[in-house]
Design an enzyme around this catalytic site. Structure first.
Site, PDB file in Angstrom:
ATOM      1  N   ASN A 224     -51.665  22.301 -15.787  1.00 42.83           N
ATOM      2  CA  ASN A 224     -50.210  22.375 -15.639  1.00 42.83           C
ATOM      3  C   ASN A 224     -49.576  20.982 -15.650  1.00 42.83           C
ATOM      4  OD1 ASN A 224     -47.837  23.974 -15.165  1.00 42.83           O
ATOM      5  ND2 ASN A 224     -47.821  23.160 -13.092  1.00 42.83           N
TER       6      ASN A 224
ATOM      7  N   ASP B  29      -3.121  17.045 -18.694  1.00 42.18           N
ATOM      8  CA  ASP B  29      -3.028  15.786 -17.949  1.00 42.18           C
ATOM      9  C   ASP B  29      -1.845  15.727 -17.011  1.00 42.18           C
ATOM     10  OD1 ASP B  29      -0.971  15.660 -19.736  1.00 42.18           O
ATOM     11  OD2 ASP B  29      -1.510  13.725 -20.617  1.00 42.18           O
TER      12      ASP B  29
ATOM     13  N   ASP C 160      -0.737  21.264 -14.799  1.00 42.99           N
ATOM     14  CA  ASP C 160      -1.972  21.710 -15.458  1.00 42.99           C
ATOM     15  C   ASP C 160      -3.112  21.996 -14.476  1.00 42.99           C
ATOM     16  OD1 ASP C 160      -1.128  21.584 -18.187  1.00 42.99           O
ATOM     17  OD2 ASP C 160      -1.220  19.407 -18.071  1.00 42.99           O
TER      18      ASP C 160
ATOM     19  N   ASP D  47      -2.263  21.413 -24.723  1.00 51.61           N
ATOM     20  CA  ASP D  47      -0.862  21.130 -25.003  1.00 51.61           C
ATOM     21  C   ASP D  47      -0.826  20.338 -26.302  1.00 51.61           C
ATOM     22  OD1 ASP D  47       1.821  20.828 -24.866  1.00 51.61           O
ATOM     23  OD2 ASP D  47       1.853  19.613 -23.050  1.00 51.61           O
TER      24      ASP D  47
END
Length: 827
Positions: A669, A576, A580, A316
């Protein structure tokens, strides 16, 4: 209601602190599923959950009973040390994340000891009295004690998109859930109004809890998680084929079954990057801590990788692109003349509204104060995102007045008349074109414009149906200037490979004006009305070309996000507000701010402590660093492991003895894991941060094959030199290959960690220290008392010099192959 309070042993003033504490112990935390355990024992045991590791442990224990105790114990110790390393790292990562999440935890307002206090939602218990306002999540199943203009979104439970009116009262027990207007359900949220409600059910005992138990809800898989899962399947197939082939080959060579089995399992452990879960956790935790330093809190760790891969950001404009402090520019009549009457009516509407806190009403209330002592509020129809207006019914001297304000078109839709003077009213039709023209002219100047209308009813209550035959009074004109430096920030986003798309409810004209102010020349704008008429397929083909979506309704935000994802983008959405939530859920990365309403903050993956795109830009950089370092481990582990294991598989079938003993394979390893465990702190080349990168299983497979085969070429060169030139014994061969294997695997990390020539890209301090330390330890190990335990022996200087030459040639060749590889294969 009194009976229900008595059953729950509560009061309208809520519980005491002591009673709430006892109930929390009795009912448990208010969670739909228990928190993932991260206690010490659980985390430690998790390091040994791999089927291959468990089979290896079982085989080693079997060896003890078959009188091969020393080797079996060494194998068990190495497996234990490897597990402890992973545990130590993951424990630190888990602790760091728990501390960060405390910053953005959702709280609820409850009455405790008769006082209003904020507590964590998970601490809500049956009998609590909660105070609710717009934007609040409902923290449990509740019965309303009292309410005012309460509307609740129950879409998560019922699928109904329109807000539902809720009131206090008593209903029969057999009333269906959808008709329980006196009940609030967990998983829903307040759209407008206020209420006090008595909590009657929490956690799994709520209606939402029962649904989630049946459906086994889980968060949608992120792209990165999907990539890791695919990668796991790929490695599993390679490992299974290799292990079965080696085991069968050794049996055909009539070697001992148990030794052959242990050898094959040790190879499987060597090929599997068993530290990958720990490395991912460490990288994500390290990334989350770094992002926290830049005011970005990560709620869902897996979102960090998507954050780095994000190439589209939807936002927005208010508070993100603009300063976020809305101010009144003017209040004017239909002709555009300043009007105190318009401002006064707007003030009455704003001062008496009890819905959610919003910047528009705050701006009206703070702009100017009027004497309203003679006015009394009678009723209210709160703002909602379908009507897009707010109506208040007030009375003065036995005369009722309804005042509505909202989006201009929404106000015009309920008007039949226009006030052209204090005592002059004319039909709307005669002036509607003129009103629309003035609205568009104000919008083109960058102003946000609302309409104000009124009516004098005879009733003392107000409903949506009463919003009709109203008289248009005038316009409220607001401005919210762009943030200083926003043009530079948007340019930086674009340079970072992130395109910004604005999604706003404002008019086409306002959106176009703002776009030009923030540097978007000739933006392509799509209006919500046009969006309605587009098919999903048409939107998917057009969505990448659109810069601004204007006049967008809340449900259309989610449609835009989904279309962008279908078009092949990794999408972030920043929001926010109450409207939304669905878009935040739909996005690959939901981004909110700490000051957001509960429902938005709860839906978000990432929470900004500052509503600023600059902060977001820094967070994107950290996300990309985290992603790059995770991939480094994958490249290192798979290429080196694949090469070594492929070499060992061939050698085991060609040589009359095992090229390395199972304990030596596991030690190899373990030692090569040490440099790789520091990768989270490594420096990342700027080119990996400049643009978004995505998980690419095909690229990883190609990398593994090319560099694995290169490793094997030098392994076989080592075999030839040790056997044909230096005429080594089996123990000398194993010692020599162990040294070459560990040192080359450690040193090669410095080469493949960067696309640049390795001497131009400075590694992280800890990675460099770990690499040098492992090299020194490997050289010294055959000369220590431990050598005999592992089956090693000191090597003549000629052997060491020969191995040094091989390692140097390997690093040089790897550097050359790397440059050619990245020229031919893009990532």
């Amino acid at each position: 209601m009194a009976e229900l309070l008595q059953q729950l042993q509560s009061t309208p003033q809520g519980l005491t602190t002591q009673a709430a504490k006892q109930r929390l112990e009795e009912y448990g935390a208010n969670l739909l599923k228990p928190k993932k355990k991260s206690d010490t024992l659980t985390l430690l045991l998790a390091q040994f959950q791999s089927p291959i590791i468990l089979i290896l442990i079982a085989a080693a224990i079997l060896s003890i009973f078959l009188n091969d105790k020393t080797d079996a114990l060494i194998i068990l110790i190495i497996v234990l040390v490897s597990g402890l390393l992973g545990f130590w790292q993951e424990r630190g990562a888990a602790d760091a994340i728990e501390k960060l999440l405390l910053i953005v935890q959702i709280k609820a307002n409850v009455l405790r000891d008769g006082k209003s206090v904020d507590i964590l939602v998970e601490e809500i218990v049956p009998g609590d009295v909660v105070c609710l306002a717009a934007g609040d999540n409902i923290p449990g199943d509740c019965i309303i004690l009292d309410s005012k203009d309460l509307f609740v979104n129950e879409a998560a439970l019922t699928g109904e998109t329109y807000p539902v009116a809720k009131v206090d009262g008593v209903l029969p027990l057999q009333t269906p859930l959808s008709q329980r207007t006196n009940t609030l359900f967990m998983g829903t949220y307040v759209v407008s109004g206020t209420a006090k409600a008595l909590v009657v059910g929490t956690g799994k005992e709520t209606e939402f809890g029962k649904v989630s138990q049946r459906l086994k809800f889980r968060p949608p898989e992120t792209e990165f998680e999907h990539g890791v899962r695919q990668f796991g399947y790929f490695l599993m197939e390679v490992t299974l084929l290799l292990v079965l082939g080696i085991f069968a080959g050794n049996l055909l060579l009539k070697r001992p079954v148990l030794d052959s089995f242990l050898f094959a399992l040790a190879l499987a452990v060597g090929l599997t990057p068993q530290l990958l879960p720990a490395i991912i956790s460490i990288n994500l935790a390290h990334g989350a801590k770094q992002m926290a330093h830049k005011s970005v809190i990560v709620k869902r760790l897996a979102a960090i990788e998507n954050f780095g891969s994000m190439n589209v950001l939807c936002s927005d404009k208010t508070g993100t692109l603009t300063e976020g402090v809305v101010r009144i520019h003017s209040a004017v009549d239909y002709k555009g003349n300043e009007s105190d009457r318009v401002l006064f009516y707007a003030y009455l509407n704003a001062i008496f509204e009890t819905g959610f806190v919003n910047p528009i009403d705050q701006a009206i209330r703070s702009d100017r104060t009027f004497d309203i002592s003679g006015y009394q509020k009678l009723d209210e129809v709160p703002y909602d995102f379908i009507r897009k207006r707010l109506s208040i019914l007030v009375a003065k001297d036995h005369t009722q007045l309804v005042i509505s304000k909202g989006a201009l078109q929404s106000i015009i839709n309920v008007c039949s008349f226009v006030e052209t003077g204090e005592c002059t009213i004319v039909e709307l039709n005669s002036l509607q074109a003129q009103i629309q023209q003035r609205f568009e002219a104000l919008g083109q100047e960058g102003f946000r414009v609302l309409g104000v209308a009124y009516r004098n009813p005879t009733t003392t209550t107000l409903s949506k149906e009463d919003e009709s035959d109203m008289t248009f009074l005038g316009y409220l004109v607001f401005f919210d200037p762009p943030k200083p430096g926003i043009i530079h920030t948007i340019t930086e986003l674009k340079q970072a490979g992130v395109s910004l798309k604005i999604i706003t409810g404002d008019s086409h004209a306002v959106a176009a004006s703002l776009s030009q102010q923030i540097g978007l020349s000739q933006p392509k704008i799509l209006a919500g009305l046009d969006l309605h008429e587009m098919s999903d397929e048409a939107l998917m083909h057009q969505v990448n070309l659109i810069d601004v979506f204007a006049e967008v309704e809340p449900n259309q935000k989610e449609d835009i996000i989904l279309a962008l994802k279908k078009a092949g983008n990794v999408v972030g959405y920043m929001g926010d507000g109450i409207n939304d939530a669905s878009a935040l859920h739909a996005a690959d990365v939901g981004i909110s701010v700490n000051s957001a309403v509960d429902v938005a903050k709860e839906a978000a993956d990432i929470v900004l402590l500052e509503q600023d795109l600059d902060v977001l830009l820094q967070g994107i950089g950290e996300g990309r660093i985290t992603f790059a370092n995770t991939l480094k481990y994958v490249f290192m582990a798979t290429s080196a492991n694949f090469g070594n294991m492929f070499s060992m598989a061939g050698a085991s079938l060609l040589l009359p003895f095992f090229p390395l003993l199972p304990k030596q394979i596991l030690l190899t390893n373990l030692m090569t894991d040490f440099p790789e465990m520091t990768i989270a702190t490594d420096r990342v080349d700027q080119e990996m941060v400049k643009q978004p990168h995505r998980w690419d299983i095909k690229f990883i497979r190609n990398f593994m094959i090319v560099f694995g085969m290169l490793s094997s070429v030098f392994d076989y060169l080592t075999f030839c030199i040790l056997l044909l030139i230096l005429h080594s014994t089996p123990n000398q061969f194993r010692t020599g290959w162990f040294m070459e294997s560990v040192i080359s695997a450690s040193m090669i990390v410095l080469v493949i960690r960067t696309r640049q020539p390795f001497f131009q890209s400075k590694p992280g301090k800890y990675l460099l220290i770990a690499t040098i330390t492992i090299g020194i330890v490997t050289l010294l190990l055959p000369f220590t008392p431990l050598a005999k335990l592992f089956g090693f022996q000191p090597l003549p200087i000629s052997f060491i010099l020969a191995l040094g030459v091989i390692v140097a040639l390997y690093i040089t060749a790897a550097e050359k192959v790397k440059q050619k590889f990245y020229r031919q294969i893009k990532f």
